[in-house]
Write a protein that holds these residues in place. Structure first.
Motif, PDB file in Angstrom:
ATOM      1  N   TRP A   1     -48.156   3.694  -5.843  1.00 19.23           N
ATOM      2  CA  TRP A   1     -47.248   3.738  -4.696  1.00 19.23           C
ATOM      3  C   TRP A   1     -46.278   2.554  -4.750  1.00 19.23           C
TER       4      TRP A   1
ATOM      5  N   LYS B   1     -43.549   2.928  -7.145  1.00 10.15           N
ATOM      6  CA  LYS B   1     -42.707   4.062  -6.750  1.00 10.15           C
ATOM      7  C   LYS B   1     -42.819   5.240  -7.726  1.00 10.15           C
TER       8      LYS B   1
ATOM      9  N   LEU C   1     -44.741   7.782  -7.060  1.00 10.92           N
ATOM     10  CA  LEU C   1     -44.874   8.982  -6.232  1.00 10.92           C
ATOM     11  C   LEU C   1     -43.555   9.380  -5.553  1.00 10.92           C
ATOM     12  N   LYS C   2     -42.519   8.566  -5.698  1.00 13.59           N
ATOM     13  CA  LYS C   2     -41.235   8.886  -5.078  1.00 13.59           C
ATOM     14  C   LYS C   2     -40.494   9.883  -5.959  1.00 13.59           C
TER      15      LYS C   2
END
Length: 123
Positions: free
Chosen positions: A115, A118, A120-121
């Motif tokens: 997370w 980033k 999962l973005k």
């Protein structure tokens, strides 16, 4: 008594040889004889939704697809370990609870790291 053991080794050896030989015989000897073989120019072309293929076949995918897949595998493995533990929880006791807590903590730590980076973005 020795006859029983030698007989079981013999039957196991026969099954092992058959298990190795049958796929090879089927693929290389029997397959070419039984399958239809009628290649035409139309059959040898690449199929792409009924249209003529355009562009290069080598397409580079974004690394995020692979990272999402790896994260899915990690959490899938987590559930594989959690179900048997939950079923046998009463028999395992406090030690298994501590072990599973450490396991889940490590997975949450990995999720927090992903997370933070980033991963999962989705853009």
């Amino acid at each position: 008594m020795d006859y029983i053991y030698s007989n079981s080794y013999l039957s196991m050896s026969i099954f092992l040889l058959l298990g190795i030989a049958l796929p090879f015989l089927t693929i290389w000897l029997i397959g070419p004889i039984l399958r239809p073989h009628n290649p035409t120019k139309e059959k040898m072309t690449t199929y792409e939704s009924g249209l003529e293929p355009t562009g290069d076949a080598m397409v580079q995918f974004n690394v995020r697809y692979y990272l999402f897949a790896l994260l899915f595998v990690v959490f899938d493995v987590e559930t594989v370990f959690l179900y048997p533990w939950a079923v046998a929880f009463n028999k395992l006791g406090l030690f298994s609870l501590i072990e599973m807590t450490i396991f889940i903590f490590m997975l949450v730590l990995g999720l927090a790291y992903a997370w933070k980076k980033k991963v999962l973005k989705w853009d």
